[in-house]
Write an enzyme that holds these catalytic residues in place. Structure first.
Site, PDB file in Angstrom:
ATOM      1  N   ASP A   1       1.331  -0.653   0.013  1.00 46.34           N
ATOM      2  CA  ASP A   1       2.493  -0.227  -0.760  1.00 46.34           C
ATOM      3  C   ASP A   1       2.844   1.226  -0.466  1.00 46.34           C
ATOM      4  OD1 ASP A   1       4.552  -0.477  -2.574  1.00 46.34           O
ATOM      5  OD2 ASP A   1       3.291  -0.227  -4.342  1.00 46.34           O
TER       6      ASP A   1
ATOM      7  N   LEU B   1     -13.476  -9.341  14.135  1.00 42.83           N
ATOM      8  CA  LEU B   1     -12.685  -9.269  12.907  1.00 42.83           C
ATOM      9  C   LEU B   1     -11.591 -10.324  12.903  1.00 42.83           C
ATOM     10  CD1 LEU B   1     -11.842  -7.570  10.297  1.00 42.83           C
ATOM     11  CD2 LEU B   1     -10.244  -6.401  11.834  1.00 42.83           C
TER      12      LEU B   1
ATOM     13  N   HIS C   1       8.614   1.928   7.278  1.00 39.31           N
ATOM     14  CA  HIS C   1       8.052   0.649   7.708  1.00 39.31           C
ATOM     15  C   HIS C   1       7.442   0.767   9.107  1.00 39.31           C
ATOM     16  CE1 HIS C   1       9.398  -1.410   4.182  1.00 39.31           C
ATOM     17  NE2 HIS C   1      10.676  -1.202   4.434  1.00 39.31           N
TER      18      HIS C   1
END
Length: 255
Positions: free
Chosen positions: A22, A133, A39
């Protein structure tokens, strides 16, 4: 950075870290930049945090990338986000392969533009051999959508005789969720200072440790991630038991 890494207890690394990323827009506004720059910088942060998560030994990293509610944003911003996603996918795939990272997604991706969806699926195919991962992107995702879908599938299987009502328990519900093939998050990180979970992994984070930072996502660093891990390692995870029961070595419930 090295001094922080040295403080990590390698025996207590969270298997699964989920992040609500956020603050892209607020960071851009703070810098007197357009939201699109926020962004774009947020995408760069994804790369950095993926790298450090892999380095410290996290097995699963789930990022809240685009919620179903985000479809209600201005179309111009949605188009920009989709464009950024395509660029990031194409740019990052070689490094994901090189670093043994496997990409997966959860969410209603049928709503995504065809070109974005196809590039995403190509990256998933290209990284499918990764054994390190697992980078799990929550795209067009909401937990209420996910739980509703699980209920619908369970009801269908009961109706078709594949499942008996008395067989429906916690494990059954979990097996019908989009995260069925991964452990529940041990740690939920939220950047940007808001104290809410925003319809994200509501079932799965039932016993997750929650770490909130005021730092906006574009400014969230590898050091910040390590600090979150260190904070997590100071928590006593009881899963409903008492401290005395844990001290006596009583087995923790599994979820």
């Amino acid at each position: 950075m090295e001094s922080l890494l040295d403080k990590i207890d390698k025996t207590r690394i969270p298997q699964h870290v989920a992040i609500i990323m956020d603050g892209n827009g607020r960071w851009a506004r703070q810098q007197n930049l357009p939201r699109s720059d926020g962004h774009a910088e947020g995408v760069n942060t994804v790369r950095k945090i993926t790298e450090i998560a892999s380095e410290v030994g996290v097995k699963y990293l789930t990022l809240y990338t685009f919620s179903t509610e985000n479809w209600n944003r201005p179309q111009e911003e949605i188009d920009m986000l989709m464009h950024l996603m395509v660029m990031a996918i194409e740019r990052e795939t070689p490094d994901l392969i090189k670093n043994n990272v496997r990409l997966t997604t959860i969410g209603d991706t049928s709503r995504m533009p065809a070109a974005v969806y196809e590039r995403l699926q190509q990256c998933i195919r290209d990284t499918s051999a990764g054994t390190g991962l697992v980078l799990n992107l929550a795209l067009s995702y909401s937990s209420r959508w996910e739980i509703t879908e699980a209920c619908r599938l369970i009801a269908r299987d009961v109706k078709e005789g594949k499942l008996q009502p008395e067989q429906v328990n916690d494990e059954t519900v979990s097996s019908y969720l989009t995260t069925a093939n991964m452990p529940d998050p041990d740690l939920l990180i939220r950047t940007g200072g808001e104290h809410r979970v925003s319809n994200f992994l509501l079932w799965q984070i039932a016993y997750a440790e929650i770490y909130v930072t005021d730092t906006f996502w574009p400014a969230f660093t590898k050091e910040d991630f390590v600090r979150a891990i260190l904070d997590y390692q100071q928590r006593e995870r009881r899963f409903g038991l008492t401290s005395a029961q844990i001290a006596d070595g009583e087995a923790l419930p599994t979820f």
